[in-house]
Design an enzyme around this catalytic site. Structure first.
Site, PDB file in Angstrom:
ATOM      1  N   VAL A  37       0.850  -1.187   0.000  1.00 40.08           N
ATOM      2  CA  VAL A  37       0.000   0.000   0.000  1.00 40.08           C
ATOM      3  C   VAL A  37       0.890   1.242   0.000  1.00 40.08           C
ATOM      4  O   VAL A  37       1.865   1.320   0.750  1.00 40.08           O
ATOM      5  CB  VAL A  37      -0.940  -0.010   1.223  1.00 40.08           C
ATOM      6  CG1 VAL A  37      -1.872   1.187   1.195  1.00 40.08           C
ATOM      7  CG2 VAL A  37      -1.732  -1.314   1.279  1.00 40.08           C
ATOM      8  N   HIS A  38       0.513   2.212  -0.835  1.00 43.94           N
ATOM      9  CA  HIS A  38       1.335   3.416  -0.959  1.00 43.94           C
ATOM     10  C   HIS A  38       0.468   4.674  -0.990  1.00 43.94           C
ATOM     11  O   HIS A  38      -0.762   4.599  -1.100  1.00 43.94           O
ATOM     12  CB  HIS A  38       2.226   3.327  -2.201  1.00 43.94           C
ATOM     13  CG  HIS A  38       1.460   3.302  -3.492  1.00 43.94           C
ATOM     14  ND1 HIS A  38       1.363   4.387  -4.328  1.00 43.94           N
ATOM     15  CD2 HIS A  38       0.755   2.316  -4.092  1.00 43.94           C
ATOM     16  CE1 HIS A  38       0.646   4.071  -5.385  1.00 43.94           C
ATOM     17  NE2 HIS A  38       0.256   2.809  -5.267  1.00 43.94           N
ATOM     18  N   SER A  39       1.130   5.816  -0.885  1.00 41.46           N
ATOM     19  CA  SER A  39       0.454   7.116  -0.863  1.00 41.46           C
ATOM     20  C   SER A  39       1.070   8.017  -1.929  1.00 41.46           C
ATOM     21  O   SER A  39       2.124   8.631  -1.702  1.00 41.46           O
ATOM     22  CB  SER A  39       0.606   7.751   0.528  1.00 41.46           C
ATOM     23  OG  SER A  39       0.009   9.020   0.549  1.00 41.46           O
TER      24      SER A  39
END
Length: 123
Positions: A42-44
């Protein structure tokens, strides 16, 4: 090469290491559907990609640098709308390219929280 997409890794699901060791890196921008959390990284992202994903681009994640050799027809749309992209690492010759996937050549390991992710290529 110009960087056209940047993000920061937030976390990895408990099965993500097995996926990467098996040659598949699944990325999703937060928030992620619960059903996909365990296998995904999961990344932003800092924003939307500044251009489309192309073969020949460089995908960097942590210290790893991967050259994209093939891009599925829906990979760019998935990245733009969901921050989602599936990277098949060093696939065998003749491996079918799925519509939402990319094929890449290079080493990769499971990234840790805080690692940077980027895509770069010719403008």
């Amino acid at each position: 090469m110009t960087v056209y997409y940047e993000s920061t890794i937030l976390r990895a699901g408990e099965e993500a290491r097995d996926m990467v060791d098996g040659g598949v890196l699944i990325l999703y921008a937060d928030p992620i559907p619960d059903a996909l959390e365990s296998v995904s990284v999961v990344h932003s992202p800092t924003g939307k990609p500044e251009r489309e994903v192309r073969a020949g681009d460089i995908f960097r994640i942590g210290e790893a640098e991967i050259e994209l050799v093939a891009v599925g027809e829906r990979a760019d749309e998935n990245l733009r709308t969901l921050g989602h992209i599936v990277v098949y690492l060093n696939p065998d010759e003749g491996t079918t390219l799925l519509p939402g996937a990319v094929h890449g050549r290079g080493p990769a390991s499971l990234p840790t929280a805080g690692a940077k992710l980027s895509l770069s290529g010719q403008p």
